[in-house]
Design an enzyme around this catalytic site. Structure first.
Site, short mmCIF file in Angstrom:
data_model
loop_
_atom_site.label_atom_id
_atom_site.label_comp_id
_atom_site.label_asym_id
_atom_site.label_seq_id
_atom_site.Cartn_x
_atom_site.Cartn_y
_atom_site.Cartn_z
N GLU A 20 8.08 8.40 4.15
CA GLU A 20 9.27 7.82 3.55
C GLU A 20 10.24 8.88 3.04
O GLU A 20 11.47 8.72 3.15
CB GLU A 20 8.88 6.87 2.41
N PHE A 43 8.51 -1.53 3.24
CA PHE A 43 8.42 -2.39 2.06
C PHE A 43 8.99 -1.58 0.89
O PHE A 43 8.70 -0.39 0.78
CB PHE A 43 6.96 -2.78 1.75
N ALA A 44 9.72 -2.25 0.01
CA ALA A 44 10.29 -1.55 -1.14
C ALA A 44 9.19 -0.84 -1.94
O ALA A 44 9.42 0.21 -2.53
CB ALA A 44 11.04 -2.52 -2.04
N PHE A 79 6.97 0.95 -0.94
CA PHE A 79 6.65 2.27 -0.38
C PHE A 79 7.82 3.24 -0.48
O PHE A 79 7.82 4.29 0.15
CB PHE A 79 6.20 2.14 1.08
N ILE A 80 8.81 2.89 -1.27
CA ILE A 80 10.00 3.75 -1.37
C ILE A 80 9.74 4.92 -2.32
O ILE A 80 10.46 5.92 -2.29
CB ILE A 80 11.21 2.91 -1.87
N HIS A 127 2.97 -5.10 -1.79
CA HIS A 127 3.91 -5.69 -0.84
C HIS A 127 4.75 -6.76 -1.53
O HIS A 127 5.18 -7.71 -0.90
CB HIS A 127 3.18 -6.30 0.36
#
Lengths: 363, 327
Positions: free
Chosen positions: B60, B83-84, B86-87, B129
């Site tokens: 990422e 997915f947010a 994993f930001i 998630h």
């Protein structure tokens, strides 16, 4: 000496010929090292005199930086340097005044208008990616720049430069992997000075040479002696040719020495022995390059004297000029948060224009 | 007009911008042949090829950092974070670099980049998630943060975000991808950043929301309407820049403000809305500025009973409206 119609000296000593350069090239490289050292030393004097709160230094790195920057096309290729890249930035077109304006953090500082600490150079016009303080982030910017060059069908080469301490960051793994997958026109230069502030290489690297990690990405890893300017030049030239012709990335590790403390806020005698420091001084690239050029007959007493005079006056001019420039107005401190004024939040009550929204960039 | 789901509107917006502007490229995990795990980029690789639709490794920070570099060199990257949740490995690149490059170079450098990320819960996504991450980024000057709640807005806001010269985080509630449909014009249009929309007119309580909470809020408003509580629903759409005028105009009219957000309550985005309303509309208030938000546990549990406990719902929001309206 062979002088052409435009006054250029195309004389080629055996030393210059060994690198495919002219004697004038060698002298210009040497002059860049001398200028860089003189500016750097002046920055420390200004710091100790209470005129500049901070210095971060490139002393000891100059030979590698000039040799590796020289094969690049200024303003066409891209560099994403770090806070010791003073010589690299000079070789890539920044001037003594530019560096001194950053040192004094004045409004007319081309890198940041006095917003960043000294040493954090940058110029879109010159393709020098603005330096930040979190280390190794710039590798990904350089890789992205290389990706964009590829997508646009241009043959510009993109170079990220950092120390061996930074090379341990995760961004380096992610960036090298991606650049190698896509064989991007990218070069990673590691200037290994043996210390990440106070932590010696054996406590920060699991291997002796950062370059040995290159094989993990399927790219060449090249080690050069940072005191050997022409070896650095040749390594840089080969990597640039390889990158430009579609051959993919190269990792170049230059073994350098850090002649100063990490920064003006560090005292390196606390963690380095006198023996270690003496060894560092023995690897100062400046006298080594100087002797090499003198032995080759390229550098003469007369040239040295005139260069010394010229550099003294450049540094004086840059210092006087930068010191006399105005500081930034607080009224401008809200500018350039966004490209348009619609994104700006209201100004704080102490702002000169409190109650109004900040202006966007000047039209 | 065509009826589109939220995800179809996003896909249309992406592909039309890519046709219009050859500098727009898409990067992310599985965005190529697969078309993204939610199919937001389905068909783009077939149309635009390897050069403009780039499958990346699971990196990422690299996706964002490389997009920053590409933006500096003339492209307009649209990075997808799968997915947010994993930001976070890209946080340094977003906050220390993308947000600051313009400021730290006096406008010399700009980062015209969009980061798209599906956020939000209620989809059995558990701790990793389901997250709402907007508050981390709305806190940062230099970033813009957008959350659409209708297909029309999703397409129009995405187009504006791609054309914007600053980094935009574009959060899409994954539960709305296929559950929400709406009319989308066939021709070109944009929805400007920084403008809220009043989704329902009302006189007694202002409900401020974004994303899925707009849909829940509208349902809640219908539930309490039968009890004589007249609710105005403000859909912020753009969290930063914030449309203060619409927000404050509504609260000055109703005198009561409830903010609904799915994220944890403490320090969430709604806290800033509450503070602004308290500071700037104090004289108009006749009830406490209130928040209805997710509970303060680290993230959303998986088990469906626990997930329902965490998630807001129209009924929970309706209860909060009743409490506030009683003042």
């Amino acid at each position: 000496m062979t002088v052409t119609g435009d006054g250029r000296n195309t004389a080629t000593s055996p030393l210059a010929a060994s690198a495919g350069l002219t004697d004038d090239d060698l002298l210009a490289m040497y002059r860049t090292v001398l200028l860089s050292r003189a500016i750097d030393e002046r920055m420390w004097v200004l710091n100790r005199a209470g005129k500049a709160p901070f210095v971060i230094s490139g002393q000891g790195h100059e030979g590698a930086q000039v040799g590796l920057a020289w094969p690049l096309r200024r303003g066409y290729d891209w560099i994403a340097p770090f806070y010791r890249s003073i010589t690299t930035c000079l070789a890539f077109g920044m001037t003594a005044r530019d560096l001194m304006l950053a040192q004094f953090a004045k409004a007319s500082d081309v890198s940041s208008g006095g917003r960043q600490m000294p040493g954090h150079y940058g110029s879109m016009e010159r393709h020098i990616v603005s330096v930040s303080s979190p280390v190794a982030t710039q590798i990904l910017h350089a890789v992205g720049i290389a990706l964009a060059s590829r997508i646009k069908g241009e043959d510009a080469v993109s170079v990220a430069i950092m120390g061996e301490g930074s090379s341990n960051q995760g961004d380096v793994h992610e960036g090298l992997n991606f650049a190698a997958i896509h064989r991007l026109p990218f070069i990673l230069v590691i200037e290994n000075n043996g210390y990440a502030i106070s932590v010696p290489a054996e406590k920060e690297l699991s291997v002796k040479d950062v370059a040995s990690r290159a094989s993990g990405y399927g790219v060449p890893g090249v080690i050069v002696d940072g005191t050997d300017v022409l070896a650095c030049y040749r390594a840089g030239r080969d990597a640039v040719e390889r990158a430009r012709s579609g051959g993919g990335p190269t990792l170049i590790e230059a073994k350098v020495t850090r002649l100063t403390a990490h920064s003006s806020d560090d005292q390196q005698t606390k963690y380095r022995s006198e023996d270690d420091l003496a060894q560092g001084r023995a690897h100062d690239p400046l006298p080594i390059f100087r002797e090499q050029l003198r032995d080759a007959g390229v550098l003469t007493d007369e040239l040295e004297a005139s260069m010394a005079d010229e550099i003294r006056s450049i540094v004086e001019d840059a210092t006087t000029f930068a010191e006399g420039e105005p500081d930034a107005e607080p009224s401008t401190a809200l500018d350039h948060v966004y490209g348009d004024a619609t994104g700006a939040e209201p100004a704080p009550p102490w702002h000169p224009s409190a109650g109004a929204r900040s202006e966007g960039p000047a039209a | 007009m065509t009826t589109r789901t939220l995800i179809e509107a996003i896909r249309d917006g992406l592909s039309e911008e890519m046709r219009r502007d050859p500098t727009v490229v898409v990067m992310g995990e599985d965005v190529g042949k697969k078309g993204g795990v939610f199919l937001a980029t389905d068909g783009l690789w077939a149309e635009f090829g390897d050069n403009r639709v780039i499958d990346t490794p699971l990196t990422e920070s690299m996706i964002v950092g490389t997009s920053i570099g590409a933006a500096l060199n003339g492209l307009r990257p649209v990075a997808e974070i799968q997915f947010a949740d994993f930001i976070h490995p890209a946080f340094n690149q977003i906050v220390s670099e993308a947000a600051r490059l313009r400021y730290r170079t006096q406008g010399g450098f700009a980062v015209p980049m969009v980061i798209r990320a599906p956020y939000g819960g209620g989809v059995h996504g558990a701790l990793y998630h389901s997250q709402s991450v907007e508050a981390f980024f709305t806190h940062v000057p230099g970033l813009k943060v957008v959350v659409p709640s209708t297909p029309y807005d999703a397409k129009g806001l995405l187009r504006s975000s791609i054309r914007d010269d600053d980094p935009v985080l574009f959060f899409e509630h994954k539960r709305m991808y296929r559950s929400v449909r709406g009319d989308v014009p066939d021709g070109e249009y944009t929805v400007p950043l920084g403008r809220a929309a009043i989704r329902r007119q009302g006189r007694q309580v202002t409900l401020v929301a974004y994303g899925l909470m707009v849909a829940f809020g509208l349902e809640a408003a219908e539930q309490v309407a039968g009890e004589g509580i007249d609710v105005e629903v403000v859909d912020l759409r753009s969290l930063r820049p914030l449309d203060r005028e619409t927000l404050l105009g509504s609260v000055r009219k109703t005198g009561k403000c409830l903010v609904a957000y799915e994220d944890n309550r403490f320090g969430g985005y709604g806290a800033e809305i509450a503070a602004i309303v308290a500071e700037e509309a104090f004289d108009f208030l006749d009830g406490p500025v209130s928040r209805i938000a997710g509970p303060d546990v680290p993230a959303m549990p998986y088990n469906h009973v626990l997930e329902d406990w965490f998630m807001l719902s129209p009924a929970k929001i309706a209860d909060a409206i009743r409490r506030l309206a009683a003042y």
